[in-house]
Design an enzyme around this catalytic site. Structure first.
Site, mmCIF file in Angstrom:
data_model
loop_
_atom_site.group_PDB
_atom_site.id
_atom_site.type_symbol
_atom_site.label_atom_id
_atom_site.label_comp_id
_atom_site.label_asym_id
_atom_site.label_seq_id
_atom_site.Cartn_x
_atom_site.Cartn_y
_atom_site.Cartn_z
ATOM 1 N N LYS A 13 0.796 -1.139 -0.045
ATOM 2 C CA LYS A 13 -0.097 0.085 0.038
ATOM 3 C C LYS A 13 0.952 1.195 0.013
ATOM 4 O O LYS A 13 0.850 2.206 -0.607
ATOM 5 C CB LYS A 13 -0.720 -0.148 1.312
ATOM 6 N N ARG A 88 -9.024 1.046 8.921
ATOM 7 C CA ARG A 88 -8.685 -0.264 9.011
ATOM 8 C C ARG A 88 -9.900 -0.991 9.784
ATOM 9 O O ARG A 88 -9.763 -2.412 10.212
ATOM 10 C CB ARG A 88 -7.426 -0.506 10.095
ATOM 11 N N ARG A 123 11.375 -6.120 4.335
ATOM 12 C CA ARG A 123 11.092 -4.987 4.454
ATOM 13 C C ARG A 123 12.032 -4.302 5.227
ATOM 14 O O ARG A 123 12.305 -4.590 6.248
ATOM 15 C CB ARG A 123 9.614 -4.618 4.635
ATOM 16 N N ARG A 156 11.475 -2.549 11.141
ATOM 17 C CA ARG A 156 10.481 -2.321 11.884
ATOM 18 C C ARG A 156 10.163 -3.152 12.979
ATOM 19 O O ARG A 156 10.143 -4.425 12.350
ATOM 20 C CB ARG A 156 9.245 -1.935 11.358
ATOM 21 N N ARG A 167 -0.568 -9.431 13.038
ATOM 22 C CA ARG A 167 -1.194 -8.303 12.231
ATOM 23 C C ARG A 167 -2.205 -8.986 10.971
ATOM 24 O O ARG A 167 -2.951 -8.378 10.598
ATOM 25 C CB ARG A 167 0.061 -7.516 11.616
HETATM 26 P P1 ADP Z 1 1.149 -1.680 7.556
HETATM 27 O O1 ADP Z 1 0.364 -1.224 6.483
HETATM 28 O O2 ADP Z 1 2.456 -2.162 7.035
HETATM 29 O O3 ADP Z 1 0.462 -2.706 8.271
HETATM 30 P P2 ADP Z 1 1.268 0.609 9.083
HETATM 31 O O4 ADP Z 1 2.430 1.451 9.114
HETATM 32 O O5 ADP Z 1 0.022 0.947 8.301
HETATM 33 O O6 ADP Z 1 1.653 -0.804 8.680
HETATM 34 O O7 ADP Z 1 0.564 0.534 10.634
HETATM 35 C C1 ADP Z 1 1.287 -0.166 11.551
HETATM 36 C C2 ADP Z 1 0.581 -0.201 12.856
HETATM 37 O O8 ADP Z 1 0.075 1.200 13.187
HETATM 38 C C3 ADP Z 1 -0.662 -1.182 13.053
HETATM 39 O O9 ADP Z 1 -0.063 -2.419 13.080
HETATM 40 C C4 ADP Z 1 -1.351 -0.355 14.088
HETATM 41 O O10 ADP Z 1 -0.889 -0.882 15.264
HETATM 42 C C5 ADP Z 1 -1.061 1.175 13.857
HETATM 43 N N1 ADP Z 1 -1.928 1.878 12.917
HETATM 44 C C6 ADP Z 1 -1.696 2.153 11.814
HETATM 45 N N2 ADP Z 1 -3.058 2.684 11.249
HETATM 46 C C7 ADP Z 1 -3.915 2.347 11.891
HETATM 47 C C8 ADP Z 1 -5.662 2.566 12.247
HETATM 48 N N3 ADP Z 1 -6.119 2.900 10.814
HETATM 49 N N4 ADP Z 1 -6.050 1.853 13.035
HETATM 50 C C9 ADP Z 1 -5.422 1.442 14.017
HETATM 51 N N5 ADP Z 1 -4.266 1.368 14.321
HETATM 52 C C10 ADP Z 1 -3.551 1.756 13.039
#
Ligand code: ADP
Ligand code: ZN
Length: 210
Positions: A13, A88, A123, A156, A167
């Protein structure tokens, strides 16, 4: 154009979001990046979010909804934006609708679970500016160093295999129902994530121009 990118963690994404925002000259809004920046600068929100993030759990809806509300009110969002990692959950999507934000298109990048863990292990992100790389699919020009700012590339904490499984689980339970939510609104487009980033990009751009 207001766009949402959906997909499992590691589906690409972020990479596709960068491409769209260059193509359409609109900002990308990544809740993950905003939270990581808050964490780095030690704000209260960042500290609150840390434990959830480290365990691969979602940060509570009210926290991320607050972040998005503030961010979308900024001037640069007036001509459109790409949301990467938000919404999400169904309540997050409902909050967006309740704010009166009109979404034009939701692009879901599909990658089979068995490919996700392998992708995530490669990654790397820039410690300094947050740009993302991959040891196989998106190599930096110099090993371990960011092309953009010469920062150090690191893995990360939540990209380690155990956390990735958690996740993925959260993704299937909480986020995947959004496909149905946006399909009912007639906004969903599905793109199969390809091995080559450029091939996925071509499919994504086709959807945007459709
Ligand atoms: P990826 O898309 O690789 O899963 P992100 O950087 O988007 O990683 O998200 C990493 C973490 O940040 C998630 O696992 C969650 O803990 C938090 N997070 C990000 N966006 C949201 C969201 N919209 N709602 C809840 N938690 C979020
Ligand atoms: Zn960098």
């Amino acid at each position: 154009m207001n766009i949402i990118l959906l997909g499992a963690p590691g589906a690409g994404k972020g990479t596709q979001a960068e491409l769209i925002c260059t193509h359409l000259s609109i900002p990308t809004i990544s809740t993950g990046n905003i939270i990581r920046a808050a964490l780095k600068s030690g704000t209260e929100m960042g500290l609150k979010a840390k434990s959830f993030m480290d365990e691969g759990k979602l940060v509570p809806d009210e926290v991320v909804i607050g972040i998005i509300k503030e961010r979308l009110a900024e001037d640069d969002c007036a001509n459109g934006f790409v949301l990467d990692g938000f919404p999400r959950t169904i309540p997050q999507a409902e909050a967006l609708d309740a704010m009166g934000v009109v979404i034009d298109k939701v692009i879901d990048i599909e990658v089979p679970d068995e490919n996700i863990v392998a992708r995530m292990s490669g990654r790397r992100v820039c410690e300094k500016c947050g740009a993302s790389y991959h040891l196989v699919y998106k190599k930096p020009e110099n090993d371990g160093i960011c092309n953009l700012c010469a920062g150090t590339l690191v893995q990360r904490k939540d990209d380690h295999p155990d956390t990735v499984m958690a996740r993925l689980d959260v993704y299937h339970k909480e986020t995947e129902p959004l496909k149905d939510y946006y399909s009912k609104q007639g906004k969903l487009a599905i793109v199969e994530g390809q091995e080559e980033i450029a091939e996925t990009s071509a499919l994504v751009l086709k959807e945007i121009e459709a």
